[in-house]
Design a protein around this motif. Structure first.
Motif, PDB file in Angstrom:
ATOM      1  N   ILE A  38       0.838  -1.209   0.000  1.00 53.54           N
ATOM      2  CA  ILE A  38       0.000   0.000   0.000  1.00 53.54           C
ATOM      3  C   ILE A  38       0.869   1.254   0.000  1.00 53.54           C
ATOM      4  O   ILE A  38       0.604   2.219  -0.737  1.00 53.54           O
ATOM      5  CB  ILE A  38      -0.953  -0.020   1.207  1.00 53.54           C
ATOM      6  CG1 ILE A  38      -1.986  -1.141   1.046  1.00 53.54           C
ATOM      7  CG2 ILE A  38      -1.655   1.325   1.366  1.00 53.54           C
ATOM      8  CD1 ILE A  38      -2.873  -1.340   2.255  1.00 53.54           C
ATOM      9  N   ASP A  39       1.940   1.232   0.830  1.00 53.76           N
ATOM     10  CA  ASP A  39       2.838   2.394   0.859  1.00 53.76           C
ATOM     11  C   ASP A  39       3.508   2.606  -0.497  1.00 53.76           C
ATOM     12  O   ASP A  39       3.631   3.749  -0.975  1.00 53.76           O
ATOM     13  CB  ASP A  39       3.906   2.202   1.942  1.00 53.76           C
ATOM     14  CG  ASP A  39       3.310   2.248   3.346  1.00 53.76           C
ATOM     15  OD1 ASP A  39       2.191   2.797   3.492  1.00 53.76           O
ATOM     16  OD2 ASP A  39       3.949   1.729   4.283  1.00 53.76           O
ATOM     17  N   ASN A  40       3.946   1.493  -1.116  1.00 52.80           N
ATOM     18  CA  ASN A  40       4.565   1.617  -2.444  1.00 52.80           C
ATOM     19  C   ASN A  40       3.574   2.148  -3.472  1.00 52.80           C
ATOM     20  O   ASN A  40       3.912   3.000  -4.304  1.00 52.80           O
ATOM     21  CB  ASN A  40       5.113   0.262  -2.898  1.00 52.80           C
ATOM     22  CG  ASN A  40       6.290  -0.199  -2.058  1.00 52.80           C
ATOM     23  OD1 ASN A  40       7.011   0.622  -1.488  1.00 52.80           O
ATOM     24  ND2 ASN A  40       6.485  -1.504  -1.965  1.00 52.80           N
ATOM     25  N   ASP A  41       2.336   1.617  -3.399  1.00 53.39           N
ATOM     26  CA  ASP A  41       1.309   2.102  -4.334  1.00 53.39           C
ATOM     27  C   ASP A  41       1.027   3.584  -4.115  1.00 53.39           C
ATOM     28  O   ASP A  41       0.841   4.349  -5.080  1.00 53.39           O
ATOM     29  CB  ASP A  41       0.021   1.289  -4.172  1.00 53.39           C
ATOM     30  CG  ASP A  41       0.191  -0.151  -4.642  1.00 53.39           C
ATOM     31  OD1 ASP A  41       1.154  -0.410  -5.397  1.00 53.39           O
ATOM     32  OD2 ASP A  41      -0.624  -1.006  -4.245  1.00 53.39           O
ATOM     33  N   LEU A  42       0.988   3.991  -2.836  1.00 54.02           N
ATOM     34  CA  LEU A  42       0.759   5.409  -2.546  1.00 54.02           C
ATOM     35  C   LEU A  42       1.917   6.263  -3.059  1.00 54.02           C
ATOM     36  O   LEU A  42       1.698   7.355  -3.615  1.00 54.02           O
ATOM     37  CB  LEU A  42       0.577   5.613  -1.042  1.00 54.02           C
ATOM     38  CG  LEU A  42      -0.730   5.061  -0.443  1.00 54.02           C
ATOM     39  CD1 LEU A  42      -0.736   5.239   1.067  1.00 54.02           C
ATOM     40  CD2 LEU A  42      -1.941   5.763  -1.061  1.00 54.02           C
ATOM     41  N   ASP A  43       3.148   5.763  -2.872  1.00 53.57           N
ATOM     42  CA  ASP A  43       4.303   6.507  -3.392  1.00 53.57           C
ATOM     43  C   ASP A  43       4.250   6.614  -4.913  1.00 53.57           C
ATOM     44  O   ASP A  43       4.520   7.681  -5.489  1.00 53.57           O
ATOM     45  CB  ASP A  43       5.603   5.818  -2.964  1.00 53.57           C
ATOM     46  CG  ASP A  43       5.838   5.923  -1.462  1.00 53.57           C
ATOM     47  OD1 ASP A  43       5.268   6.848  -0.840  1.00 53.57           O
ATOM     48  OD2 ASP A  43       6.577   5.080  -0.915  1.00 53.57           O
ATOM     49  N   ILE A  44       3.901   5.492  -5.555  1.00 53.20           N
ATOM     50  CA  ILE A  44       3.790   5.517  -7.024  1.00 53.20           C
ATOM     51  C   ILE A  44       2.699   6.489  -7.458  1.00 53.20           C
ATOM     52  O   ILE A  44       2.862   7.253  -8.425  1.00 53.20           O
ATOM     53  CB  ILE A  44       3.510   4.099  -7.551  1.00 53.20           C
ATOM     54  CG1 ILE A  44       4.722   3.194  -7.304  1.00 53.20           C
ATOM     55  CG2 ILE A  44       3.166   4.126  -9.033  1.00 53.20           C
ATOM     56  CD1 ILE A  44       4.481   1.733  -7.641  1.00 53.20           C
ATOM     57  N   ALA A  45       1.569   6.462  -6.730  1.00 51.27           N
ATOM     58  CA  ALA A  45       0.473   7.371  -7.076  1.00 51.27           C
ATOM     59  C   ALA A  45       0.891   8.828  -6.872  1.00 51.27           C
ATOM     60  O   ALA A  45       0.563   9.695  -7.697  1.00 51.27           O
ATOM     61  CB  ALA A  45      -0.758   7.051  -6.224  1.00 51.27           C
ATOM     62  N   ARG A  46       1.632   9.086  -5.776  1.00 53.10           N
ATOM     63  CA  ARG A  46       2.092  10.464  -5.543  1.00 53.10           C
ATOM     64  C   ARG A  46       3.052  10.908  -6.643  1.00 53.10           C
ATOM     65  O   ARG A  46       2.960  12.040  -7.144  1.00 53.10           O
ATOM     66  CB  ARG A  46       2.768  10.560  -4.174  1.00 53.10           C
ATOM     67  CG  ARG A  46       1.828  10.368  -2.991  1.00 53.10           C
ATOM     68  CD  ARG A  46       2.523  10.696  -1.682  1.00 53.10           C
ATOM     69  NE  ARG A  46       1.721  10.309  -0.533  1.00 53.10           N
ATOM     70  CZ  ARG A  46       1.878   9.179   0.137  1.00 53.10           C
ATOM     71  NH1 ARG A  46       2.819   8.315  -0.235  1.00 53.10           N
ATOM     72  NH2 ARG A  46       1.108   8.895   1.180  1.00 53.10           N
TER      73      ARG A  46
END
Length: 203
Positions: free
Chosen positions: A85-93
């Protein structure tokens, strides 16, 4: 979050394990532990005590299995999920930042293109105006030259015509005077008379 949940489960299990192990002893030691009409609570019966002991043992075994096998797997799954989830959030950011940057670059390029197009239009208009002005000036100069040349030619033709006219007038005057008077008049007298008459008429 996953670590805190696993830690909470472990703390609860560690608190319940001694209680489960001590429960048969406390029940058997309690006064009046034998319940009338309820054989499942008759702790004087070795079978009931065995069931309680085996229940505690099974609970302990389940706790050990969960704490050594299932809980670490659950914690690993929760940790992996949190990392995902953190990686996905970083990618989304990052994607949002790149999209915002692309939009800003697009707006900047659009404004630059509009400014360049407007500058080109203004330059074309100014060049056309200067070209038209030069053409007008050249045409005016050419027309002025042609008019001056035409006036010169007209003046020369007028002078030539007047010269011929005066010569004809002199000859005609001499012929008329000779026919009327029967005498000849000197040419210079006739010329002066014709010149005086032409000057009086503005010729």
């Amino acid at each position: 979050m996953a670590r805190s949940a696993a830690s909470s489960i472990r703390r609860v299990a560690s608190l319940l394990t001694p209680l489960a192990l001590a429960l048969p002893v406390m029940v058997m030691a309690a006064p009046g532990a034998r319940a009338v009409g309820m054989p499942q609570l008759d702790f004087s019966n070795p079978l009931v005590i065995g069931q309680v002991v085996w229940g505690a043992v099974i609970f302990l075994v389940l706790y050990l299995l969960l704490s050594r096998s299932a809980l670490p797997k659950v914690e690993a799954v929760l940790t992996s999920r949190r990392q995902t989830i953190d990686n996905d959030l970083d990618i989304a950011r990052r994607a949002k930042a790149e999209a915002d940057s692309a939009v800003d670059e697009l707006h900047l390029a659009r404004r630059s293109a509009m400014a360049e197009a407007q500058a080109n239009v203004d330059k074309v208009i100014e060049d056309a105006r200067l070209a038209a002005l030069r053409q007008t000036q050249d045409m005016n100069a050419r027309l002025a030259t042609e008019i001056h040349e035409a006036e010169t030619r007209v003046a020369a033709a007028r002078t030539a015509a007047l010269g011929s006219l005066r010569q004809i007038a002199d000859e005609t005057a001499q012929v008329l005077v000779r026919q009327v008077t029967g005498t000849s008049v000197p040419a210079d007298v006739v010329a002066r008379t014709v010149d005086h008459a032409a000057t009086a008429r503005g010729l």
